[in-house]
Scaffold this motif. Structure first.
Motif, PDB file in Angstrom:
ATOM      1  N   GLU A 269      -7.764   3.730   5.517  1.00  0.00           N
ATOM      2  CA  GLU A 269      -6.987   3.820   4.272  1.00  0.00           C
ATOM      3  C   GLU A 269      -5.495   3.614   4.501  1.00  0.00           C
ATOM      4  O   GLU A 269      -4.705   3.799   3.575  1.00  0.00           O
ATOM      5  CB  GLU A 269      -7.236   5.160   3.582  1.00  0.00           C
ATOM      6  CG  GLU A 269      -8.640   5.281   3.003  1.00  0.00           C
ATOM      7  CD  GLU A 269      -8.741   6.334   1.918  1.00  0.00           C
ATOM      8  OE1 GLU A 269      -7.889   7.237   1.872  1.00  0.00           O
ATOM      9  OE2 GLU A 269      -9.689   6.236   1.105  1.00  0.00           O
TER      10      GLU A 269
ATOM     11  N   SER B 227      -3.909   3.528  -6.034  1.00  0.00           N
ATOM     12  CA  SER B 227      -5.338   3.597  -6.356  1.00  0.00           C
ATOM     13  C   SER B 227      -5.767   2.449  -7.263  1.00  0.00           C
ATOM     14  O   SER B 227      -6.938   2.061  -7.261  1.00  0.00           O
ATOM     15  CB  SER B 227      -5.684   4.939  -7.011  1.00  0.00           C
ATOM     16  OG  SER B 227      -4.991   5.123  -8.231  1.00  0.00           O
TER      17      SER B 227
ATOM     18  N   THR C 103       0.863  -1.181   0.000  1.00  0.00           N
ATOM     19  CA  THR C 103       0.000   0.000   0.000  1.00  0.00           C
ATOM     20  C   THR C 103       0.900   1.230   0.000  1.00  0.00           C
ATOM     21  O   THR C 103       2.124   1.130  -0.051  1.00  0.00           O
ATOM     22  CB  THR C 103      -0.911   0.016   1.239  1.00  0.00           C
ATOM     23  OG1 THR C 103      -0.090  -0.005   2.426  1.00  0.00           O
ATOM     24  CG2 THR C 103      -1.823  -1.196   1.253  1.00  0.00           C
TER      25      THR C 103
ATOM     26  N   ARG D 252      -6.055   7.994  -3.596  1.00  0.00           N
ATOM     27  CA  ARG D 252      -7.253   8.248  -4.391  1.00  0.00           C
ATOM     28  C   ARG D 252      -7.409   9.737  -4.683  1.00  0.00           C
ATOM     29  O   ARG D 252      -8.388  10.370  -4.325  1.00  0.00           O
ATOM     30  CB  ARG D 252      -8.470   7.728  -3.645  1.00  0.00           C
ATOM     31  CG  ARG D 252      -8.603   6.208  -3.660  1.00  0.00           C
ATOM     32  CD  ARG D 252      -9.654   5.763  -2.677  1.00  0.00           C
ATOM     33  NE  ARG D 252     -10.215   4.457  -3.015  1.00  0.00           N
ATOM     34  CZ  ARG D 252     -10.781   3.646  -2.125  1.00  0.00           C
ATOM     35  NH1 ARG D 252     -10.865   4.012  -0.853  1.00  0.00           N
ATOM     36  NH2 ARG D 252     -11.278   2.484  -2.504  1.00  0.00           N
TER      37      ARG D 252
ATOM     38  N   SER E  47      -0.536   8.534   1.793  1.00  0.00           N
ATOM     39  CA  SER E  47      -1.833   7.889   1.620  1.00  0.00           C
ATOM     40  C   SER E  47      -1.678   6.413   1.281  1.00  0.00           C
ATOM     41  O   SER E  47      -0.904   6.043   0.405  1.00  0.00           O
ATOM     42  CB  SER E  47      -2.624   8.581   0.510  1.00  0.00           C
ATOM     43  OG  SER E  47      -3.820   7.878   0.233  1.00  0.00           O
TER      44      SER E  47
ATOM     45  N   ALA F 267      -4.117   4.683  -0.054  1.00  0.00           N
ATOM     46  CA  ALA F 267      -4.923   4.394  -1.239  1.00  0.00           C
ATOM     47  C   ALA F 267      -4.626   5.310  -2.414  1.00  0.00           C
ATOM     48  O   ALA F 267      -4.926   4.957  -3.554  1.00  0.00           O
ATOM     49  CB  ALA F 267      -6.408   4.492  -0.887  1.00  0.00           C
TER      50      ALA F 267
ATOM     51  N   ASN G 154      -3.244   5.275   6.126  1.00  0.00           N
ATOM     52  CA  ASN G 154      -2.419   6.477   5.959  1.00  0.00           C
ATOM     53  C   ASN G 154      -1.398   6.605   7.080  1.00  0.00           C
ATOM     54  O   ASN G 154      -1.659   6.257   8.229  1.00  0.00           O
ATOM     55  CB  ASN G 154      -3.290   7.737   5.972  1.00  0.00           C
ATOM     56  CG  ASN G 154      -4.303   7.761   4.853  1.00  0.00           C
ATOM     57  OD1 ASN G 154      -4.160   7.081   3.845  1.00  0.00           O
ATOM     58  ND2 ASN G 154      -5.348   8.555   5.030  1.00  0.00           N
TER      59      ASN G 154
ATOM     60  N   TRP H 139      -6.907  -0.268  -4.918  1.00  0.00           N
ATOM     61  CA  TRP H 139      -8.098   0.006  -4.113  1.00  0.00           C
ATOM     62  C   TRP H 139      -9.363   0.207  -4.944  1.00  0.00           C
ATOM     63  O   TRP H 139     -10.471   0.076  -4.429  1.00  0.00           O
ATOM     64  CB  TRP H 139      -7.878   1.259  -3.266  1.00  0.00           C
ATOM     65  CG  TRP H 139      -6.872   1.096  -2.172  1.00  0.00           C
ATOM     66  CD1 TRP H 139      -5.515   0.981  -2.313  1.00  0.00           C
ATOM     67  CD2 TRP H 139      -7.123   1.021  -0.765  1.00  0.00           C
ATOM     68  NE1 TRP H 139      -4.915   0.849  -1.081  1.00  0.00           N
ATOM     69  CE2 TRP H 139      -5.874   0.881  -0.111  1.00  0.00           C
ATOM     70  CE3 TRP H 139      -8.279   1.093   0.005  1.00  0.00           C
ATOM     71  CZ2 TRP H 139      -5.758   0.788   1.273  1.00  0.00           C
ATOM     72  CZ3 TRP H 139      -8.149   1.010   1.389  1.00  0.00           C
ATOM     73  CH2 TRP H 139      -6.903   0.852   2.016  1.00  0.00           C
TER      74      TRP H 139
END
Length: 762
Positions: free
Chosen positions: A451, A75, A69, A523, A519, A521, A453, A78
């Motif tokens: 997520e 992204s 991750t 996104r 992050s 993810a 983070n 995910w």
């Protein structure tokens, strides 16, 4: 054809991973959780935690492996397609029609507060498949250290795409059809034609080479949809070119059929020379011919520290000019300038003031820690206060801070029956999520649960606190005590083992970009981001200190590699130390956040206050922040800009101690006077203390700033230079025996066991 995709996290797979993880971990299953020495963690997600999504968009080949991750490409993992991704010099986005490709270089916007290279909505064109106008999804099919593979599939129609940092090439393989390129308008064709396998085109101001297999042909060149007829082959590649000269395209053609199949970084720390050597390797598979190697681009933090001869090609990017190299590897060599586990003791003249500030810190009311980040900040505050109290002879205060630090840390590193039975937030512990291969602090913060983070931001404070305890009590750090739990925190954020059964390799760190990502993810249309460079450096320094305290050179060297590499990225991309990155009209004092597609100067994700924005690059000040002091002229320039950006100094409320600490790099006497005059009137920033601020400012006032021209053959050291007091050499020796230290200028000293040793020379 058998469907190769895994659509949900199947229960059987999770149980298989759990079994493998239990057997791989140095732990045992307990009714209250998974034991690791005296510590433990939960094997289940708390009912009140924000849940992680069940879907992971991966192929079967990646089942039962730790999931990476916090990558620039996350992204894709995910979501069913992806947000924009930034494998510089390119930008790409996965869509139902295929891979949308864009070259930001010709379109960079340099505005007063941003350097913008985000992906245009339409991009330059789409690379798709003749047999499918709309794929149902794209999934991660493979990855290496800075490359990723994406798989599109619908029935008999397949398209696999491989791309990554530093590569002008994007590679494709096809089944059940041919490459289809979709343009907004017919591009300019300047090399080749319908009967040639290779074309050179210009679209939207960018130049590309299109490389079909030998013997392939093209149809539709007078329209907006071009097809390469593969002639029985299954491979294809595209390269963004630095110019539209036929000779350039022909140079790229030499490597267009050598598809990159693996990328790998390795590092070494030469203690004698205080150097970090990083080697970046590309493994290729020739689809035609026998050529190996590739053409690659290097970021400024790479080409400034390599002896690789560059080719005469450059690409503009949001990180600055990318140089081009040729071959299957290149190496960078960077100096490591040392860190200290704590700030040196204040002088006799400051001792009474320091004691008063320590007493003030001791008597501050309990504020509690509502979540893992709040707890991390409090641990950071205590970690800084403990050595100050010891070195100031305040034994009662030292015992108080040590007991608080140890108690709080052990509470978080232990999962008990009481934690399991709690319904609400009083409990604090870590739990492991088997599907996403991660350890999460509960109650969580910053999206660290939903997520994933900022695990390095949170974990770094915990590990540094543990290193401080280990410095005074080595037994506490043993595997039979709490060392095993600390090692799990390290592996969660930056496992150095590609075969780790519990955690992915270097979860948050991007070896090629040279810095971490926040992050989990990614996104965002601007890609992933990093908006807290100071806390990242705190995390990497914690590995150095833990490795030294526990006599683990592998972890120490991992920390030195991450710290040194990210430091150079920060100096280039956040602080513009060479004054070659920010354009003349860029007004902020430094970059607030680095995104995949832009450099943002006036806002983080949580603030637009100039002092708070810039403080993200400073805090927490510590013995591992001395790199910020190596150029007082740079700090003076940034501080002057900060004061110009502020409406008035009331913008510094809640941050005043940090502002004085940064001011002290270039104006130590003024900062010390301002601090002494106003200290009774303000509260220190959360996670700091006025005692710590006073120690930092006094250090710079008395010893000066870091002299990065002198290194030492030991990891815990600093060299200060002062315009009036000369040079001060400081070494901390973690071992129980004296250590002989040699500095690169010939200065020598014998470092006393388990403590600081100083030498000042005119």
């Amino acid at each position: 054809m058998r469907n190769k995709f895994w659509y949900k996290t199947a229960l059987s797979s999770v149980l298989a991973m759990a079994a493998a993880a239990f057997s791989a971990a140095p732990s045992s299953v307990h009714a209250a959780g998974i034991m690791s020495g005296s510590g433990s963690y939960s094997a289940g997600t708390p009912a009140e935690a924000m849940p992680l999504q069940a879907e992971q968009y991966i192929t079967e080949d990646l089942l039962n492996k730790p999931v990476p991750t916090n990558q620039w490409w996350s992204s894709l993992l995910w979501d069913s397609f992806s947000e924009a991704q930034y494998p510089h010099p390119l930008a790409v986005r996965h869509e139902p029609q295929g891979l949308r490709i864009y070259h930001p270089g010709p379109h960079l916007l340099q505005e007063p507060t941003v350097i913008d290279g985000t992906m245009a909505v339409d991009g330059d064109f789409i690379a798709g498949h003749t047999g499918e106008s709309q794929f149902p999804e794209a999934r991660v099919a493979g990855y290496s250290d800075w490359f990723v593979d994406a798989q599109y599939e619908s029935g008999q129609h397949e398209m696999k795409v491989s791309y990554g940092h530093g590569s002008p090439f994007t590679y494709f393989t096809y089944a059940g059809g041919n490459p289809k390129l979709i343009f907004q308008e017919t591009p300019e064709l300047w090399y080749g034609g319908r009967s040639s396998s290779v074309l050179g085109i210009t679209v939207n101001g960018s130049h590309y080479g299109l490389f079909g297999p030998t013997g392939s042909t093209w149809i539709g060149l007078d329209r907006q949809e071009w097809v390469n007829q593969l002639n029985g082959k299954d491979y294809f590649s595209i390269a963004v070119l630095p110019d539209n000269r036929p000779a350039t395209l022909e140079k790229f053609q030499q490597y267009a059929y050598s598809h990159i199949t693996d990328t790998k970084v390795s590092w070494t720390y030469d203690e004698e020379q205080s150097e970090v050597t990083s080697t970046y390797r590309f493994t290729t598979e020739p689809k035609e011919g026998l050529r190996s190697g590739t053409l690659f681009t290097m970021y400024p933090h790479q080409w400034k520290y390599t002896d690789t001869d560059p080719l005469p090609y450059r690409y503009a990017s949001v990180r600055g000019d990318l140089a081009t190299g040729e071959g299957d590897r290149f190496t960078t060599v960077m100096k490591y300038h040392g860190i200290l586990p704590a700030l040196p003791a204040v002088g006799e003249d400051q001792l009474s003031s320091m004691k008063a500030l320590l007493e003030e810190a001791r008597n501050e009311p309990e504020t509690g820690a509502a979540d893992s980040y709040s707890a991390a900040k409090e641990l950071g505050r205590l970690t800084a206060l403990l050595p100050l109290a010891k070195d100031s002879g305040e034994s009662e205060a030292a015992v108080f801070f040590e007991q608080k630090l140890q108690g709080m840390l052990e509470d978080w590193l232990t999962y008990t029956d009481e934690d399991r039975d709690q319904l609400f937030y009083p409990s604090s512990y870590f739990y492991y999520d088997f599907a996403w291969s991660t350890l999460i602090g509960y109650p969580a913060s910053l999206g660290s649960d939903s997520e994933l983070n900022d695990h390095h931001i949170v974990n770094g404070y915990f590990i540094k606190a543990a290193a401080e305890l280990a410095r005074h009590n080595p037994e506490w750090a043993s595997d039979s005590s709490y060392g095993g739990m600390v090692d799990l925190l390290i592996r969660d954020m930056a496992s150095p083992d590609r075969q780790d059964a519990l955690f992915p390799f270097l979860r948050v760190f991007d070896p090629y970009a040279g810095h971490s990502w926040s992050s989990g993810a990614a996104r965002y249309g601007s890609g992933n981001y990093n908006a807290a460079s100071g806390e990242v450096m705190n995390a990497w320094s914690s590995l150095i200190l833990w490795g030294e305290a526990t006599r683990d050179p592998a972890i120490r060297n991992l920390g030195i590699y991450l710290y040194t590499t990210e430091m150079q990225a920060i100096l280039q991309y956040w602080l513009d130390a060479d004054q070659t990155h920010f354009h003349d009209d860029f007004t902020p004092a430094g970059a607030a956040a680095i995104w995949g597609g832009k450099t943002e100067g006036d806002s983080t994700l949580w603030s637009t206050r100039p002092a708070e924005v810039q403080a993200a690059n400073w805090l927490p000040f510590s013995g591992s922040s001395l790199y910020l002091t190596a150029s007082p002229s740079l700090a003076e320039r940034h501080f002057t800009k900060l004061r110009q950006d502020e409406q008035d100094t009331r913008d510094e409320e809640g941050l005043r101690d940090l502002v004085y600490m940064y001011q002290a790099i270039s104006q130590p006497e003024e900062a010390l006077k301002a601090f002494e005059n106003t200290a009774p009137l303000f509260a220190a920033q959360a996670g700091s203390s006025k005692a710590h601020a006073y120690a930092w400012i006094s250090m710079l006032n008395e010893r000066g700033t870091q002299n990065k021209d002198i290194t030492a053959d030991t990891p815990l050291y600093a060299v200060y230079k002062h315009p009036e007091h000369g040079s001060t050499y400081v070494v901390y020796n973690m071992s129980s025996s004296p250590v002989n230290v040699t500095f690169s200028d010939g200065t020598t000293m014998t470092a006393s066991p388990s403590g600081f040793t100083e030498k000042t020379l005119p």
